[in-house]
Design a protein around this motif. Structure first.
Motif: not given
Length: 461
Positions: A69-83
């Motif tokens: 399987r080869y996948t390219r993706a854009d958008g979707g859910r994000t994870i915010e990390f308050p570094v």
């Protein structure tokens, strides 16, 4: 002649002419088995059932698959990390203490849930450890394959009977034509004598007309017999799947058979034991039993072993840092499906009972077929001696009347009557002889005699 309760069964202990003629017929039978189109279609059905059996057999073996399987993706859910919120106050304090800007201000990070680019390449191995459905499915396919084989053999036996009967019918048509040709010679002679008697004022002109009428009537019968001969030839060649106008090798010797006696009861028992149709429905019944077991096995658990090994990451790299493996035991147990499995069991049990009734009906039909073939052969064999005697006496009677008519001592009516009696006696004798041959072929088919009478391709597992 056999007694009322016994009948001659073929062993083919023949005289030299009969051996030759039978070898011709055997060659035609084998040619029909090799080339008949309907039999070829049944052969394909049998070969297909063997292929299905091999497919079911393969279910016992493990399955091995490669999945990439080869996948390219854009958008979707994000994870915010308050570094930034966590580290910037610390960095500011450190910069103040040192009096230098050694620690820069950083921003909070936002990471996409889906990788922008990803690959997963793995090989998977699955082996059923306990799965009753596979076993019963294999048994069903095995019995159905044997049922197809029995159906093929049953049709082959029927085809053999058809070929023999068609050959005997053609031979009979040829013999009938020969009788009409010899009779035409007699009627031509009758016309010549009638004209001679008329010219010598011994008879009136109506005698000549009657002679011409009889000759015309015979020629019409000859045309009909010729049409029957052509039809019989075409049908025989059709069974052998060859040109319908092809010539057929014939012989003039009526075969003389030697054999053993068998009672009607023995013939019926032999048919019920050996007929392929009985074997076919027997295998179908076993398949129905296995289908019941298959549906009952739905309540049993299944256990499958699965393993996999592969590589994954955001690039195609096959190193020890990118590989992974998995191993699983998958256990499944059906507890409830809305009574569907119970209903399937009920349906399969009804199918089994239906086959049991069909088997009883088939046994009755076969018993009836054997009895009819047995009685038909008895009648045919008892008729031969009478038919031969009838021809001999008719021939002697005609010889006497023929001489008297030539000398003007008997009427034309007597001559025509004697000639008609002789022709009919000859026709009856030929028909009776070949009716016996056809009856023997029918009895052979009915009791499944001589199981090695035909050879066919066997499909090995």
């Amino acid at each position: 002649m056999t007694s009322r309760k016994s009948i001659l069964i073929i062993l083919f202990l023949l005289s030299a002419c009969s051996v030759y003629s039978q070898s011709i017929l055997d060659e035609y039978v084998q040619e029909g088995l090799d080339n008949n189109l309907a039999l070829k279609q049944i052969e394909f059905s049998y070969e297909k059932s063997v292929a299905a059996l091999k497919e079911a057999q393969g279910s016992f073996l493990p399955s091995v698959d490669i999945n990439a399987r080869y996948t390219r993706a854009d958008g979707g859910r994000t994870i915010e990390f308050p570094v930034g919120d966590l580290m910037n106050p610390v960095y500011t304090t450190l910069n103040q203490l040192t009096g230098q800007q050694l620690f820069p201000t950083i921003k909070n990070q936002e990471i996409n849930f889906l990788r922008e680019e990803e690959q997963d390449t793995k090989i998977e191995f699955v082996q059923p450890l306990f799965q009753p459905e596979i076993y019963y499915n294999y048994k069903i396919k095995s019995n159905l394959s044997q049922a197809e084989k029995a159906a093929r053999n049953a049709y082959a036996r029927s085809l053999i009977c058809d070929i023999k009967s068609a050959y005997y019918n053609y031979m009979r048509a040829v013999r009938v034509l020969e009788i009409f040709e010899s009779t035409e010679d007699l009627l031509n002679e009758n016309l010549r004598v009638s004209k001679s008697l008329y010219e010598n004022n011994k008879v009136t002109i109506d005698v000549v007309y009657r002679a011409e009428t009889e000759l015309a009537k015979l020629r019409q019968q000859t045309e009909e017999a010729l049409s029957n001969e052509k039809t019989a030839k075409a049908y025989f060649n059709f069974l052998l799947n060859r040109g319908q106008e092809m010539e057929i090798v014939t012989h003039s010797v009526i075969q003389s058979y030697a054999g053993i006696d068998i009672t009607l009861e023995e013939a019926v028992k032999a048919a019920l034991r050996k007929r392929e149709e009985i074997q076919q429905i027997g295998f179908a019944g076993q398949a129905a039993d296995d289908n019941v077991s298959l549906n009952k096995s739905k309540f049993l658990p299944s256990l499958v072993f699965a393993a996999g090994y592969g590589f994954q990451g955001d690039e195609y790299k096959f190193t020890s840092e990118d590989d992974y493996w998995t191993a699983s035991l998958v256990f499944k147990w059906n507890l409830f499906r809305g009574f569907q499995d119970h209903l399937r069991i009920e349906q399969s049990e009804l199918d089994k009972k239906n086959l049991e009734l069909k088997k009883l009906e088939l046994e009755n039909q076969i018993s009836l077929q054997v009895r009819k073939a047995y009685y038909d052969l008895e009648v045919a064999q008892r008729s031969i001696e009478a038919a031969e005697l009838q021809e001999r006496t008719a021939n002697k009677s005609f010889e006497i009347v023929h001489k008297k008519f030539g000398a003007g001592m008997s009427s034309q009516i007597e001559f025509i009557d004697a000639r008609s009696t002789l022709t009919n006696a000859r026709l009856n004798n030929v028909i009776t002889q070949y009716r016996e041959m056809i009856s023997i072929a029918e009895l052979e088919k009915a009791i499944a005699a001589d199981p090695t009478a035909y050879s066919m391709k066997e499909v090995e597992l």
